[in-house]
Each structure stands twice: as structure tokens, then as C-alpha cells.
Design a protein around this motif. Structure first.
Motif, PDB file in Angstrom:
ATOM      1  N   ASN A   1      33.986  37.459  48.125  1.00  0.00           N
ATOM      2  CA  ASN A   1      34.301  38.522  49.081  1.00  0.00           C
ATOM      3  C   ASN A   1      34.790  39.753  48.332  1.00  0.00           C
ATOM      4  N   ARG A   2      35.073  40.781  49.096  1.00  0.00           N
ATOM      5  CA  ARG A   2      35.461  42.072  48.521  1.00  0.00           C
ATOM      6  C   ARG A   2      36.719  41.942  47.671  1.00  0.00           C
ATOM      7  N   LEU A   3      37.649  41.098  48.071  1.00  0.00           N
ATOM      8  CA  LEU A   3      38.929  41.002  47.369  1.00  0.00           C
ATOM      9  C   LEU A   3      38.847  40.162  46.099  1.00  0.00           C
TER      10      LEU A   3
END
Ligand code: FES
Length: 121
Positions: free
Chosen positions: A88-90
């Protein structure tokens, strides 16, 4: 009554008589665990938006599974992975996610998490 035990993204969960037998794995992931990366559309096994990966009963090879077709009460000893686990983005994206994005392998993107889980092992 004995509880049904399974893992989702490495965490142990269990369900018992508080869950109806017609509660799908999709419902449980989205409504109980709030893992909404797993999408849905047809709810009859046709579109693939709801695909997750599961290793069943300590088998070596994970399978892509339509979570809309599976009762959560049938997931005893499953090791389930959702798109949130993959990347994911994080925490950063998995190479599958990067390639799909960089090569414009998606249309509206709604079912893309299902594509990723169908390819993920
Ligand atoms: Fe379409 Fe599950 S929602 S296959």
C-alpha cells in the motif's frame, strides 16, 4: 460450540455462533475487520473484484479465492491474505502493483485489487 479459527494478514481471528452461516468471507473482511481493499460487484463469482489469497489447512500453495462465494464459517485453519497485506501507499507497493500501475494495466481501477490477489502467491 467450537470456534472457527483462521488468520487474516498474519493475525489470528475466530468466529462462532455470533456469526450467521451465510456471512461471507467478503462481508467479514469488509464489515468486521474493515479491510475494504477487497472490493465487490457481482456477488456471484463472476467479476473477480473480491479475490483474496488463502492457504488452506497448511497446504503449501496459496489459492486465489472469490471471497463472495465463501462462508466465513468454512475458513477453519485458512491463512488469508488481502490486498492490504500485499502493499500500500504507506508501506510500499509490491512489484505486481508497481508493474500494473506503471504499464497502465488497469481501467477504472475498481477491480484492480482483485487482479493483484489473483496473481499474488
Ligand atoms: Fe464478483 Fe465476488 S463480487 S466475484
Amino acid at each position: 460450540m467450537e470456534r472457527i479459527k483462521f488468520k487474516v494478514n498474519g493475525k489470528q481471528y475466530s468466529v462462532g455462533c455470533e456469526v450467521d452461516s451465510d456471512t461471507t468471507l467478503l462481508d467479514y473482511l469488509r464489515e468486521t475487520l474493515k479491510l475494504c481493499g477487497t472490493k465487490y460487484m457481482c456477488l456471484e463469482g463472476g467479476c473477480g473484484a473480491c479475490i483474496i489469497t488463502a492457504t488452506k489447512n497448511n497446504e503449501d500453495i496459496p489459492q486465489a479465492i472469490n471471497s463472495c462465494l465463501v462462508s466465513v464459517t468454512s475458513c477453519q485453519d485458512w491463512d488469508i491474505k488481502t490486498v492490504e497485506f500485499v502493499g500500500n501507499r504507506l508501506k510500499g507497493y509490491h512489484p505486481l502493483q508497481k508493474v500494473l500501475a506503471e504499464c497502465h494495466g488497469s481501467q477504472c481501477g475498481y477491480c484492480t485489487p482483485g487482479w493483484i490477489m489473483a496473481m499474488y502467491r
